[in-house]
Design a protein around this motif. Structure first.
Motif, PDB file in Angstrom:
ATOM      1  N   PHE A  27       7.399  27.299  50.948  1.00 30.21           N
ATOM      2  CA  PHE A  27       7.250  27.548  52.380  1.00 30.21           C
ATOM      3  C   PHE A  27       6.021  28.397  52.677  1.00 30.21           C
ATOM      4  CE2 PHE A  27       8.215  30.096  56.189  1.00 30.21           C
ATOM      5  CZ  PHE A  27       8.394  29.077  57.110  1.00 30.21           C
ATOM      6  N   MET A  28       5.791  29.399  51.840  1.00 28.92           N
ATOM      7  CA  MET A  28       4.662  30.317  52.029  1.00 28.92           C
ATOM      8  C   MET A  28       3.396  29.821  51.331  1.00 28.92           C
ATOM      9  SD  MET A  28       5.822  32.859  53.883  1.00 28.92           S
ATOM     10  CE  MET A  28       4.722  34.225  53.601  1.00 28.92           C
ATOM     11  N   LYS A  29       3.457  28.653  50.712  1.00 28.61           N
ATOM     12  CA  LYS A  29       2.326  28.058  49.989  1.00 28.61           C
ATOM     13  C   LYS A  29       1.787  29.020  48.928  1.00 28.61           C
ATOM     14  CE  LYS A  29       1.359  24.664  53.368  1.00 28.61           C
ATOM     15  NZ  LYS A  29       2.738  24.440  53.634  1.00 28.61           N
ATOM     16  N   SER A  30       2.718  29.561  48.150  1.00 28.19           N
ATOM     17  CA  SER A  30       2.398  30.487  47.072  1.00 28.19           C
ATOM     18  C   SER A  30       2.618  29.773  45.745  1.00 28.19           C
ATOM     19  CB  SER A  30       3.307  31.718  47.163  1.00 28.19           C
ATOM     20  OG  SER A  30       3.126  32.539  46.056  1.00 28.19           O
ATOM     21  N   ASP A  31       1.706  29.929  44.816  1.00 32.11           N
ATOM     22  CA  ASP A  31       1.805  29.247  43.526  1.00 32.11           C
ATOM     23  C   ASP A  31       2.369  30.223  42.497  1.00 32.11           C
ATOM     24  OD1 ASP A  31       1.549  27.270  41.619  1.00 32.11           O
ATOM     25  OD2 ASP A  31      -0.508  27.835  41.120  1.00 32.11           O
ATOM     26  N   THR A  32       3.693  30.188  42.316  1.00 32.19           N
ATOM     27  CA  THR A  32       4.344  31.071  41.354  1.00 32.19           C
ATOM     28  C   THR A  32       5.146  30.246  40.365  1.00 32.19           C
ATOM     29  OG1 THR A  32       6.251  31.342  42.797  1.00 32.19           O
ATOM     30  CG2 THR A  32       4.523  32.986  42.994  1.00 32.19           C
ATOM     31  N   GLY A  33       5.439  30.844  39.220  1.00 38.20           N
ATOM     32  CA  GLY A  33       6.202  30.160  38.194  1.00 38.20           C
ATOM     33  C   GLY A  33       7.702  30.335  38.375  1.00 38.20           C
ATOM     34  N   VAL A  34       8.461  29.746  37.480  1.00 34.41           N
ATOM     35  CA  VAL A  34       9.917  29.773  37.559  1.00 34.41           C
ATOM     36  C   VAL A  34      10.440  31.211  37.461  1.00 34.41           C
ATOM     37  CG1 VAL A  34      12.038  29.053  36.381  1.00 34.41           C
ATOM     38  CG2 VAL A  34      10.145  27.458  36.614  1.00 34.41           C
ATOM     39  N   PHE A  35       9.923  31.987  36.517  1.00 34.63           N
ATOM     40  CA  PHE A  35      10.388  33.359  36.339  1.00 34.63           C
ATOM     41  C   PHE A  35      10.130  34.197  37.585  1.00 34.63           C
ATOM     42  CE2 PHE A  35       9.811  37.740  34.789  1.00 34.63           C
ATOM     43  CZ  PHE A  35      11.087  37.947  34.280  1.00 34.63           C
ATOM     44  N   VAL A  36       8.951  34.065  38.159  1.00 32.45           N
ATOM     45  CA  VAL A  36       8.618  34.824  39.373  1.00 32.45           C
ATOM     46  C   VAL A  36       9.480  34.359  40.542  1.00 32.45           C
ATOM     47  CG1 VAL A  36       6.768  35.367  41.016  1.00 32.45           C
ATOM     48  CG2 VAL A  36       6.280  35.303  38.579  1.00 32.45           C
ATOM     49  N   ASN A  37       9.778  33.063  40.604  1.00 28.31           N
ATOM     50  CA  ASN A  37      10.669  32.559  41.659  1.00 28.31           C
ATOM     51  C   ASN A  37      12.054  33.197  41.567  1.00 28.31           C
ATOM     52  OD1 ASN A  37       8.745  30.873  42.743  1.00 28.31           O
ATOM     53  ND2 ASN A  37       9.491  29.046  41.727  1.00 28.31           N
ATOM     54  N   ILE A  38      12.575  33.312  40.358  1.00 24.59           N
ATOM     55  CA  ILE A  38      13.889  33.927  40.172  1.00 24.59           C
ATOM     56  C   ILE A  38      13.846  35.387  40.610  1.00 24.59           C
ATOM     57  CG2 ILE A  38      15.584  34.658  38.438  1.00 24.59           C
ATOM     58  CD1 ILE A  38      14.865  32.058  36.898  1.00 24.59           C
ATOM     59  N   ILE A  39      12.818  36.102  40.192  1.00 21.35           N
ATOM     60  CA  ILE A  39      12.678  37.521  40.565  1.00 21.35           C
ATOM     61  C   ILE A  39      12.533  37.648  42.086  1.00 21.35           C
ATOM     62  CG2 ILE A  39      11.224  39.565  40.329  1.00 21.35           C
ATOM     63  CD1 ILE A  39      12.188  39.145  37.652  1.00 21.35           C
ATOM     64  N   LEU A  40      11.683  36.808  42.680  1.00 16.22           N
ATOM     65  CA  LEU A  40      11.491  36.851  44.131  1.00 16.22           C
ATOM     66  C   LEU A  40      12.801  36.606  44.869  1.00 16.22           C
ATOM     67  CD1 LEU A  40       8.174  34.883  44.774  1.00 16.22           C
ATOM     68  CD2 LEU A  40       8.622  37.266  45.353  1.00 16.22           C
ATOM     69  N   GLY A  41      13.567  35.633  44.420  1.00 12.61           N
ATOM     70  CA  GLY A  41      14.824  35.315  45.086  1.00 12.61           C
ATOM     71  C   GLY A  41      15.855  36.424  44.973  1.00 12.61           C
ATOM     72  N   ILE A  42      16.005  36.999  43.784  1.00  9.67           N
ATOM     73  CA  ILE A  42      17.004  38.048  43.585  1.00  9.67           C
ATOM     74  C   ILE A  42      16.601  39.329  44.297  1.00  9.67           C
ATOM     75  CG2 ILE A  42      18.096  39.528  41.856  1.00  9.67           C
ATOM     76  CD1 ILE A  42      18.028  37.098  39.966  1.00  9.67           C
ATOM     77  N   VAL A  43      15.361  39.768  44.085  1.00  8.31           N
ATOM     78  CA  VAL A  43      14.896  40.989  44.752  1.00  8.31           C
ATOM     79  C   VAL A  43      14.810  40.758  46.260  1.00  8.31           C
ATOM     80  CG1 VAL A  43      12.963  42.610  44.945  1.00  8.31           C
ATOM     81  CG2 VAL A  43      13.685  41.807  42.705  1.00  8.31           C
ATOM     82  N   GLY A  44      14.378  39.572  46.644  1.00  8.49           N
ATOM     83  CA  GLY A  44      14.309  39.234  48.063  1.00  8.49           C
ATOM     84  C   GLY A  44      15.667  39.277  48.736  1.00  8.49           C
TER      85      GLY A  44
END
Length: 83
Positions: free
Chosen positions: A25-42
């Motif tokens: 949605f934010m057009k950010s290029d992140t990997g799977v690990f960063v996605n998991i961290i972003l989702g949990i911390v988010g």
């Protein structure tokens, strides 16, 4: 996370999904690990912010929404700091 009825494994899966949706949605290029961290911390950040205004989320769908909103906030904040 146990209070919301979402276990740790479900939190990782839902957090990864929320982070992936937010990064697309934010057009950010992140990997799977960063996605998991972003989702949990988010989810934690969004739950805190929404809790201040009296809104609470429960269950996996609420965790997904909170994770998405929080991850978007984190991505926006990281972009603001980098500029």
């Amino acid at each position: 996370m146990e209070q919301q009825g979402v276990g740790w494994i479900a939190a990782i899966i839902i957090g990864g999904l929320a982070g992936w949706i937010a990064s697309n949605f934010m057009k950010s290029d992140t990997g799977v690990f960063v996605n998991i961290i972003l989702g949990i911390v988010g989810a934690a950040v969004a739950s805190l912010l929404f809790g201040l205004v009296g809104v609470s989320f429960g269950g996996w769908l609420g965790y997904l929404v909170a994770g998405f909103v929080g991850a978007c906030i984190l991505i926006w904040g990281a972009r603001a700091i980098r500029r």
